[in-house]
Every structure is written in C-alpha cells, then in structure tokens.
Motif scaffolding. Structure first.
Motif, PDB file in Angstrom:
ATOM      1  N   ILE A 146      -0.094  36.915 125.828  1.00  0.00           N
ATOM      2  CA  ILE A 146      -0.031  37.568 127.143  1.00  0.00           C
ATOM      3  C   ILE A 146       1.424  37.790 127.532  1.00  0.00           C
ATOM      4  O   ILE A 146       1.799  38.837 128.068  1.00  0.00           O
ATOM      5  CB  ILE A 146      -0.755  36.715 128.196  1.00  0.00           C
ATOM      6  CG1 ILE A 146      -2.229  36.563 127.811  1.00  0.00           C
ATOM      7  CG2 ILE A 146      -0.615  37.326 129.588  1.00  0.00           C
ATOM      8  CD1 ILE A 146      -3.012  35.633 128.705  1.00  0.00           C
ATOM      9  N   MET A 147       2.255  36.767 127.268  1.00  0.00           N
ATOM     10  CA  MET A 147       3.686  36.897 127.548  1.00  0.00           C
ATOM     11  C   MET A 147       4.288  38.019 126.724  1.00  0.00           C
ATOM     12  O   MET A 147       5.076  38.831 127.231  1.00  0.00           O
ATOM     13  CB  MET A 147       4.381  35.570 127.253  1.00  0.00           C
ATOM     14  CG  MET A 147       5.895  35.592 127.367  1.00  0.00           C
ATOM     15  SD  MET A 147       6.718  36.123 125.827  1.00  0.00           S
ATOM     16  CE  MET A 147       6.262  34.805 124.718  1.00  0.00           C
ATOM     17  N   THR A 201       3.525  41.378 128.225  1.00  0.00           N
ATOM     18  CA  THR A 201       4.297  41.622 129.450  1.00  0.00           C
ATOM     19  C   THR A 201       5.753  41.951 129.139  1.00  0.00           C
ATOM     20  O   THR A 201       6.298  42.956 129.617  1.00  0.00           O
ATOM     21  CB  THR A 201       4.235  40.386 130.364  1.00  0.00           C
ATOM     22  OG1 THR A 201       2.871  40.077 130.650  1.00  0.00           O
ATOM     23  CG2 THR A 201       4.976  40.637 131.666  1.00  0.00           C
ATOM     24  N   VAL A 236       6.339  45.336 127.332  1.00  0.00           N
ATOM     25  CA  VAL A 236       6.384  46.516 128.211  1.00  0.00           C
ATOM     26  C   VAL A 236       7.806  46.695 128.750  1.00  0.00           C
ATOM     27  O   VAL A 236       8.343  47.806 128.777  1.00  0.00           O
ATOM     28  CB  VAL A 236       5.376  46.373 129.367  1.00  0.00           C
ATOM     29  CG1 VAL A 236       5.570  47.488 130.393  1.00  0.00           C
ATOM     30  CG2 VAL A 236       3.948  46.395 128.833  1.00  0.00           C
ATOM     31  N   TYR A 237       8.432  45.572 129.143  1.00  0.00           N
ATOM     32  CA  TYR A 237       9.828  45.614 129.602  1.00  0.00           C
ATOM     33  C   TYR A 237      10.746  46.099 128.489  1.00  0.00           C
ATOM     34  O   TYR A 237      11.603  46.974 128.703  1.00  0.00           O
ATOM     35  CB  TYR A 237      10.244  44.220 130.069  1.00  0.00           C
ATOM     36  CG  TYR A 237      11.729  44.031 130.253  1.00  0.00           C
ATOM     37  CD1 TYR A 237      12.386  44.554 131.367  1.00  0.00           C
ATOM     38  CD2 TYR A 237      12.495  43.339 129.306  1.00  0.00           C
ATOM     39  CE1 TYR A 237      13.755  44.386 131.541  1.00  0.00           C
ATOM     40  CE2 TYR A 237      13.855  43.156 129.462  1.00  0.00           C
ATOM     41  CZ  TYR A 237      14.483  43.689 130.588  1.00  0.00           C
ATOM     42  OH  TYR A 237      15.844  43.537 130.734  1.00  0.00           O
TER      43      TYR A 237
END
Length: 235
Positions: A83-84, A87, A90-91
C-alpha cells in the motif's frame, strides 16, 4: 459459474515445487517488480506504473488468509508496504514526469544526485526509530515472527522508494539493507518466490547503485545563461 470458478482457480494457481508450491500471482507480482526495478535503473518514467501493478498483485499475496489461504502467514509489514509502495509510487511518477518535462531532449526522467550528509543521517535514524516504533504495532496485529524484521523491511522500503522518487543515489544501498533482512524472513514464512526474487534484487541493487554513480559522474552540469541588461550602455 464455470467462468467464476475458473477465475478463482487461476487466482489461486499453485506450481508444485518440492512438496510445496509457488503461488503463481506471487511470481507474476515479482516479475512486475523486477521490470519496475529495471526501469528505475534506466531512469524511465514507466517504471512507476509497472511497479504499481506488481504492488497490487503482491498485496493479495501477503494477505493470503483473506483470499482463501487459511494456512498462509500474514506478513503485515509486507502487505502494508505494498500500500505504501502504491502511494509513494504515485508521488514518484508525478516527480519523474515533471523532471522529464524539464529535461527536454533527454531520454531519462531524472538526474541522479547524492542525498548529502544530513539526509544520510536521517535515513539511518528513521530506519532504526521506525523499526522500533512499528515492531510492537505489527506484533499486536499478529504479524509473522520475527516481527522486527517485518517492520525493518517496511521502513526501509518506504525510505528507498522515496529516495528513488527524489533521485538519490543512496536509495540503492537502502534496498540492500532491506534485502539482507527480507530474504530470511520470506523464506521462513514460506513465500519462496518473493524470497528468491529478493536474493536477485540484492545483487541487482548493487549493480543499480554503480550505474547511478556513473550516471551522476557523467551528468552534464546545468549552465545558466545570463543575458546582458539592455539598459546598461557600454562606453
């Protein structure tokens, strides 16, 4: 119904190996991860979306008990880091797309740079404190033993992915530290495909480090062109 049953069987497809088996989606997820790592070494923007696909697949692997694998060990750090990854990826995707747009005519997305002494100290401190902080949390949630190793790989993966997004050369060495702990953990938990892939990553990350070191040394410095002030008269 037959189609749905076929999908379930495909989702839970195991390859028999030495009295056990390899979960096929674990293999596929790691193949996507390897492709993402190759793209990252070459500083290609497509490395990020490819990696996200692999992360989604591996998330279902490390939460196997929720997807029909009642006897499988839950590695909450490994699951949480997927999950990290999504996230932070995407950054990183946004950062590399922006950097590539600014590097007109350059085939690579970002210019490698050294993180610097302050950032290096921050990396080490965050690795240690983050592991100490997450270990009791993962223990309470029922993660697989040794829980500190699960926490270490989670924190290290977060730092390494962020470092890649920033273009820090040192992020490759953080991956080495993750792999050293992650490989024995995955073998003991029975996730053999991921364990063997991590072993390969360990060597791959060292190669990636030296590739980025060379790229940093060969990077052309930016030259700022200063235009003369038209209001100043030359006698």
């Amino acid at each position: 119904m037959d189609f749905m049953r076929w999908l379930v069987e495909l989702f839970n497809w195991y390859i028999p190996v030495a009295g056990g088996g390899l979960l096929m989606r674990e293999v596929v997820g790691n193949i996507f991860g390897l492709a993402s790592a190759l793209g990252g070494m070459r500083r290609k923007v497509w490395a990020w979306p490819i990696g996200i696909i692999g992360n989604v697949i591996l998330l279902t692997v490390f939460l196997s008990s929720l997807f029909g694998g009642a006897d499988a060990a839950n590695l909450l750090g490994q699951a949480g880091r997927q999950i990290m990854f999504i996230t932070v990826s995407v950054y990183g995707w946004v950062q590399w797309r922006r950097a590539k747009a600014e590097r007109a005519g350059d085939d690579t997305a970002i210019a490698p740079q050294w993180a610097g002494l302050k950032a290096r100290i921050g990396i080490v401190v965050t690795m240690v404190i983050g592991t100490l902080a997450l270990t009791p949390l993962f223990t309470a949630l029922g993660s697989y033993e040794p829980v500190w190793a699960d926490a270490w790989t989670f924190v290290g993966s977060l730092i390494a992915t962020y470092g890649m997004a920033r273009g820090w050369v040192e992020f490759w060495l953080v991956w080495v530290a993750v792999d050293v702990v992650g490989v024995p953990l995955l073998f003991s938990a029975g996730y053999y495909a991921s364990a063997f892939m991590y072993m390969f990553y360990g060597a791959f990350t060292l190669v990636g480090f030296f590739v980025w070191v060379r790229a940093k040394a060969n990077e052309k410095p930016e030259v700022e062109t200063v235009m003369p002030d038209p209001t100043v008269r030359v006698p």
